[in-house]
Design a protein around this motif. Structure first.
Motif, mmCIF file in Angstrom:
data_model
loop_
_atom_site.group_PDB
_atom_site.id
_atom_site.type_symbol
_atom_site.label_atom_id
_atom_site.label_comp_id
_atom_site.label_asym_id
_atom_site.label_seq_id
_atom_site.Cartn_x
_atom_site.Cartn_y
_atom_site.Cartn_z
ATOM 1 N N ALA A 1 0.788 -1.322 -0.126
ATOM 2 C CA ALA A 1 0.047 -0.131 0.098
ATOM 3 C C ALA A 1 0.871 1.220 0.199
ATOM 4 N N THR A 2 0.280 2.377 -0.685
ATOM 5 C CA THR A 2 1.118 3.410 -0.631
ATOM 6 C C THR A 2 0.337 4.620 0.403
ATOM 7 N N LEU A 3 1.124 5.605 0.949
ATOM 8 C CA LEU A 3 0.595 6.463 1.728
ATOM 9 C C LEU A 3 -0.397 7.025 0.911
ATOM 10 N N ALA A 4 -0.115 7.561 -0.658
ATOM 11 C CA ALA A 4 -0.778 8.603 -1.426
ATOM 12 C C ALA A 4 -1.828 8.167 -1.625
ATOM 13 N N ALA A 5 -2.373 6.756 -1.998
ATOM 14 C CA ALA A 5 -3.629 6.355 -2.462
ATOM 15 C C ALA A 5 -4.761 6.430 -1.118
ATOM 16 N N PRO A 6 -5.531 7.316 -1.561
ATOM 17 C CA PRO A 6 -6.448 7.464 -0.311
ATOM 18 C C PRO A 6 -7.360 6.116 0.124
ATOM 19 N N GLY A 7 -7.121 5.708 1.447
ATOM 20 C CA GLY A 7 -7.617 4.845 2.038
ATOM 21 C C GLY A 7 -7.004 3.241 1.694
ATOM 22 N N ARG A 8 -6.198 3.297 0.941
ATOM 23 C CA ARG A 8 -5.508 2.092 0.598
ATOM 24 C C ARG A 8 -4.948 1.376 1.594
ATOM 25 N N LEU A 9 -4.211 1.853 2.456
ATOM 26 C CA LEU A 9 -3.431 1.308 3.368
ATOM 27 C C LEU A 9 -4.360 1.031 4.629
ATOM 28 N N GLU A 10 -5.380 1.520 4.764
ATOM 29 C CA GLU A 10 -6.509 1.384 5.808
ATOM 30 C C GLU A 10 -7.328 0.033 5.276
ATOM 31 N N ALA A 11 -7.460 -0.071 4.206
ATOM 32 C CA ALA A 11 -8.242 -1.063 3.554
ATOM 33 C C ALA A 11 -7.286 -2.432 3.663
ATOM 34 N N VAL A 12 -6.210 -2.333 3.617
ATOM 35 C CA VAL A 12 -5.325 -3.570 3.518
ATOM 36 C C VAL A 12 -5.095 -3.868 4.977
ATOM 37 N N MET A 13 -4.818 -2.888 5.930
ATOM 38 C CA MET A 13 -4.738 -3.256 7.412
ATOM 39 C C MET A 13 -5.977 -3.890 7.919
ATOM 40 N N ASP A 14 -7.219 -3.474 7.750
ATOM 41 C CA ASP A 14 -8.357 -3.845 8.230
ATOM 42 C C ASP A 14 -8.613 -5.347 7.870
ATOM 43 N N ASP A 15 -8.038 -5.841 6.623
ATOM 44 C CA ASP A 15 -8.121 -7.194 6.323
ATOM 45 C C ASP A 15 -6.981 -8.241 7.155
ATOM 46 N N LEU A 16 -6.300 -7.482 7.713
ATOM 47 C CA LEU A 16 -5.106 -8.425 8.209
ATOM 48 C C LEU A 16 -5.151 -8.510 10.045
ATOM 49 N N PRO A 17 -4.542 -9.569 10.433
ATOM 50 C CA PRO A 17 -4.770 -9.820 11.868
ATOM 51 C C PRO A 17 -3.727 -8.477 12.462
#
Length: 232
Positions: free
Chosen positions: A41-57
């Protein structure tokens, strides 16, 4: 299976190409790990990092693909992680093994050209910062260690955002010279600023891939991710 995310800055003005490039990079690292599933995930893509983190333990780890342990790694990234509990590992640029790994890549580049190190000029092109001394300090420490490992004819460092400029650092470099972009990813600075500065200096040497894309680096990141879970 243990889970990890490689996080890079990305390109705020056009996030998708950097996301695609980082995903490809993460897939290559994933293939090198022993038993870690690697996401990106890049920090620049809106919501991308949060979406990936929410799917992980919550025991997942984040590997910052950055060249300094600066504001993005110590402030912006933890803020985005919030209370999810994911561990943030040290970024690529402060890995104590980085100079040795880069030496391996530089020796391969020299060998491919039948160049002798002592007759070759090296220019390190880095980001720097007009606001913080940390990025340039990391670069200068790296260059000093690298110079102790490989005896180049000359070794000069230049920056995009602070003096000395890359053009100043490259001025006077001979045709038998290498330029190492001290960047984690190939973004706007590497595609635009670095070539412009080298052209301004009349640089006639060879420009290497950015540090993050040198052959030994993906193997090192894979080792770091495996080690992060082996230590738990």
């Amino acid at each position: 299976m243990p889970q990890a995310i490689i996080v890079a800055h990305g390109q705020p003005s056009d996030p998708d190409p950097a996301e695609t490039s980082l995903a490809r990079f993460a897939a290559q690292v994933d293939a090198l790990t022993q038993d870690v599933s690697v996401h990106s995930a890049t920090l620049a893509a809106p919501g991308r990092l949060e979406a990936v983190m929410d799917d992980l333990p919550s025991d997942a780890v984040i590997y910052p693909l950055f060249m300094a342990k600066g504001w993005f790694v110590t402030s912006a990234l933890p803020k985005r992680v919030g209370n999810r509990g994911l561990r943030i590992l040290d970024p690529l640029g402060v890995d104590p093994e980085l100079p040795t790994l880069v030496c391996t890549a530089l020796r391969e580049a020299l060998t491919s050209k039948d160049w002798v190190t002592e007759d070759t000029d090296l220019v390190i092109a880095a980001h720097g910062s007009g606001r913080s001394r940390n990025p340039s300090a990391v670069t200068l420490e790296f260059s000093e260690t690298l110079g102790g490992l490989l005896p180049f004819k000359t070794l000069n460092v230049g920056f995009v955002e602070e003096p000395p400029s890359i053009a100043d650092a490259a001025s006077g470099a001979g045709a038998q010279s290498l330029c190492l972009p001290f960047f984690a990813c190939t973004g706007g600075h590497v595609l635009e600023d670095v070539p412009q500065e080298l052209e301004r200096a009349g640089f006639q040497g060879t420009v290497l891939p950015v540090v993050g894309e040198l052959p030994p680096i993906q193997h090192q990141i894979a080792r770091k991710l495996d080690a992060a879970f082996a230590a738990v």
